[in-house]
Write a protein that holds these residues in place. Sequence first.
Motif, PDB file in Angstrom:
ATOM      1  N   UNK A 249     -29.961  -8.049 -49.015  1.00 47.57           N
ATOM      2  CA  UNK A 249     -29.467  -8.126 -50.391  1.00 47.57           C
ATOM      3  C   UNK A 249     -28.827  -9.475 -50.691  1.00 47.57           C
ATOM      4  N   UNK A 250     -29.161 -10.473 -49.892  1.00 47.76           N
ATOM      5  CA  UNK A 250     -28.738 -11.839 -50.212  1.00 47.76           C
ATOM      6  C   UNK A 250     -29.926 -12.762 -49.960  1.00 47.76           C
ATOM      7  N   UNK A 251     -30.225 -13.692 -50.861  1.00 48.61           N
ATOM      8  CA  UNK A 251     -31.382 -14.578 -50.673  1.00 48.61           C
ATOM      9  C   UNK A 251     -31.325 -15.381 -49.382  1.00 48.61           C
ATOM     10  N   UNK A 252     -30.122 -15.681 -48.905  1.00 44.80           N
ATOM     11  CA  UNK A 252     -30.010 -16.436 -47.655  1.00 44.80           C
ATOM     12  C   UNK A 252     -30.538 -15.617 -46.480  1.00 44.80           C
ATOM     13  N   UNK A 253     -30.186 -14.341 -46.428  1.00 45.11           N
ATOM     14  CA  UNK A 253     -30.673 -13.476 -45.357  1.00 45.11           C
ATOM     15  C   UNK A 253     -32.191 -13.360 -45.424  1.00 45.11           C
ATOM     16  N   UNK A 254     -32.720 -13.140 -46.618  1.00 40.02           N
ATOM     17  CA  UNK A 254     -34.172 -13.065 -46.785  1.00 40.02           C
ATOM     18  C   UNK A 254     -34.837 -14.367 -46.348  1.00 40.02           C
ATOM     19  N   UNK A 255     -34.182 -15.492 -46.640  1.00 44.80           N
ATOM     20  CA  UNK A 255     -34.713 -16.784 -46.225  1.00 44.80           C
ATOM     21  C   UNK A 255     -34.764 -16.929 -44.718  1.00 44.80           C
ATOM     22  N   UNK A 256     -33.702 -16.508 -44.023  1.00 47.83           N
ATOM     23  CA  UNK A 256     -33.701 -16.572 -42.564  1.00 47.83           C
ATOM     24  C   UNK A 256     -34.851 -15.754 -41.986  1.00 47.83           C
ATOM     25  N   UNK A 274     -39.391 -22.361 -44.717  1.00 50.78           N
ATOM     26  CA  UNK A 274     -38.087 -22.943 -44.386  1.00 50.78           C
ATOM     27  C   UNK A 274     -37.150 -22.775 -45.575  1.00 50.78           C
ATOM     28  N   UNK A 275     -35.863 -22.915 -45.320  1.00 45.85           N
ATOM     29  CA  UNK A 275     -34.871 -22.887 -46.396  1.00 45.85           C
ATOM     30  C   UNK A 275     -34.625 -24.332 -46.825  1.00 45.85           C
ATOM     31  N   UNK A 276     -34.902 -24.684 -48.080  1.00 49.65           N
ATOM     32  CA  UNK A 276     -34.762 -26.089 -48.504  1.00 49.65           C
ATOM     33  C   UNK A 276     -33.308 -26.539 -48.487  1.00 49.65           C
ATOM     34  N   UNK A 295     -30.944 -21.866 -53.236  1.00 51.38           N
ATOM     35  CA  UNK A 295     -31.432 -20.522 -53.530  1.00 51.38           C
ATOM     36  C   UNK A 295     -32.638 -20.543 -54.467  1.00 51.38           C
ATOM     37  N   UNK A 296     -33.655 -19.748 -54.121  1.00 53.85           N
ATOM     38  CA  UNK A 296     -34.884 -19.710 -54.924  1.00 53.85           C
ATOM     39  C   UNK A 296     -34.728 -18.927 -56.211  1.00 53.85           C
ATOM     40  N   UNK A 297     -33.690 -18.070 -56.294  1.00 56.23           N
ATOM     41  CA  UNK A 297     -33.543 -17.225 -57.491  1.00 56.23           C
ATOM     42  C   UNK A 297     -32.259 -17.520 -58.264  1.00 56.23           C
ATOM     43  N   UNK A 298     -31.600 -18.650 -57.986  1.00 58.97           N
ATOM     44  CA  UNK A 298     -30.330 -18.976 -58.647  1.00 58.97           C
ATOM     45  C   UNK A 298     -30.558 -19.367 -60.106  1.00 58.97           C
TER      46      UNK A 298
END
Length: 665
Positions: A249-256, A274-276, A295-298
Amino acid sequence: MTDATPALQFENLSVAYRVKGVSRLVLAGISLEIRKGEAYGLVGESGCGKSTAAFAALRYLPRNGAVTAGRILIDGQDIGQMAAPALRRLRRQSVAMVYQDPGKALNPSLTIGRQVQEVFELAGVPRADWAARTVEILAKVQISDPQRVMERYPHQLSGGMQQRVAIAMAIASNPTLLVLDEPTTGLDATVEAEVLDLIQHLRRELSTAILFISHNLAVIARMCDRVGVLYAGRLVEEAATAQIFNAPQHPYTAGLLSCLPQAGRSKDQAPLATIPGFLPVPGEVTRGCIFAPRCAVADDLCRSTEPARHVNDGHASKCHYPERAAALPIVARVGGPLRDTAPAGPVLHIENLSKSFGDGPERQRVLRDIGIELRKGETLGLVGESGSGKTTLARCLLGLLQPDKGSELKFAGARLAGRTSQRSRDQVKSIQIVFQNPDSALNRSHTVRRMLERTISLLVGLKGAAREARVQALTQGVRLTERHLSSMPRQLSGGLKQRVAIARAFASDPQVLICDEPTSALDVSVQAAILNLLAELQAETQVSYILISHDLGVVRYLSDRIAVMYLGQILEIGPAEAVFSGPHHPYTAALLSSAPELGAASAERVRLVGALPTTAQRPTGCVFHTRCPQSIPGLCNSKAPPQIALAAGHVIDCHLPIDALPVRR
């Protein structure tokens, strides 16, 4: 105090480091608790503050570090208020820690036996029992011939062996709180599985609470009940393990999660996600959500307003749009192939390569008649347990060790001398290495810029603007920034130091690069970036890699072919997907079944009997028969196995008929 009292609590904890007179916030308002008998995983990129949290938990912060707010409680006691004698007693009897770098945790001036015995001495064990207890605890972490290892010093052991010793010392006191900071980084798959089983047994037997910090998300998923995701010193998500990995439920976790190599997807099919961008500098003041710049959805709300902590069914996150994170695909990035040509002709030819140590009756043969051909633009993965000879082989290829008489090495068709001092300058610069431990490989007195410039000047001959352009290209390629160039190694995290080591290795435009655990210290996002970089450079320059790694997912993604080593011999070699899909050598099957896989159905592990024998105890017949679950009595122990050709280029040394070889299911 009752059993309900958490073993460890962080209450609104903030920690800062004072650097050049400026206080830099590293942890900001962290609140978490770990119950007795519970394993709590802490994940995030290098520099997020995971190790700081571990050091703070035991009041091990360096002199320039300080708790600026909040409290840390162990079994309900505020360790910040403890007097020194009480704190020492707590560390001696109730808590223990395994550090990320075992080379720094072990005393170089004491033998292994003496260091482990100190644990029992401090615990009040009678002197007469120290030696026996030391042998017992070393055997528990799968160290073969513990008596011999007890006589050695840390520098005489491999990185994996050092880590096992550190783990043995940590669990010797039967702690009630165990802090593990990357405890399996240097361990091969079979030993990792045994050590994780041992930690799980300790949990059940003593209700030990565990704070488990790791870049290996599959290990976290296997070991932990709950997981916290740390980003730039903030706890951005926390939930039960299944919730974190199945529905982040956080974009960072999904990114990892999206950065992980996946089965069946190789470097030739698509690059890894990768996480930009980069982590903010510690202490940097930001508006809104601290992850918004990457973040991709910010949106504008994210960039202006800090999100509150939302809790839904025990799943906590700091995100304005947790439903958007849940909708992000947890898959590798789609893209075209990085190369459209097969590896070319041979660049490195190895025949009858053997290496022995010692003289007379003490002579031990560590490598035995190794034969490999490495093609231009190819990646050859080397896998096997610590002690199987992988690093010794790498050092022979580099000229750091002189092979035995009769060994034949050729580079680009020309004879390759056994020692670096006898090789031409072009040969030296053409074969480079990225070592497993960047601390040992980097000059502590030089800045990152100086290390890169020196290599470029000495081996490539570039000066002035051309050299600076090369420095900038290397820096950007391994995801370092301008501010890192002026840093000393001690000012960098483990992951950042490994990136510097990789940049320095590429500085001389090598034709063959030996990568000895190149991503073992890297978080999954940086690992993905480095693997993409390696693949892209190979596609552009046709550089060849020899990849040594315990991470079988990394090996599968990057390798064209894989060689499986055991006790100085190659038991199986073939195309990467053929080795992974099988039929396998029984030893390969054991390695594959021991490696944790995120999201894969749990298969029954092939358990080997005992530990890897030493070269002084080399078995007769098949070297693997003493541990093989399919050993044939009277045959495997007396006769060397024949080579079985399963398919084009896929060869196995085994007595078993093809239809009896194990296949992964």
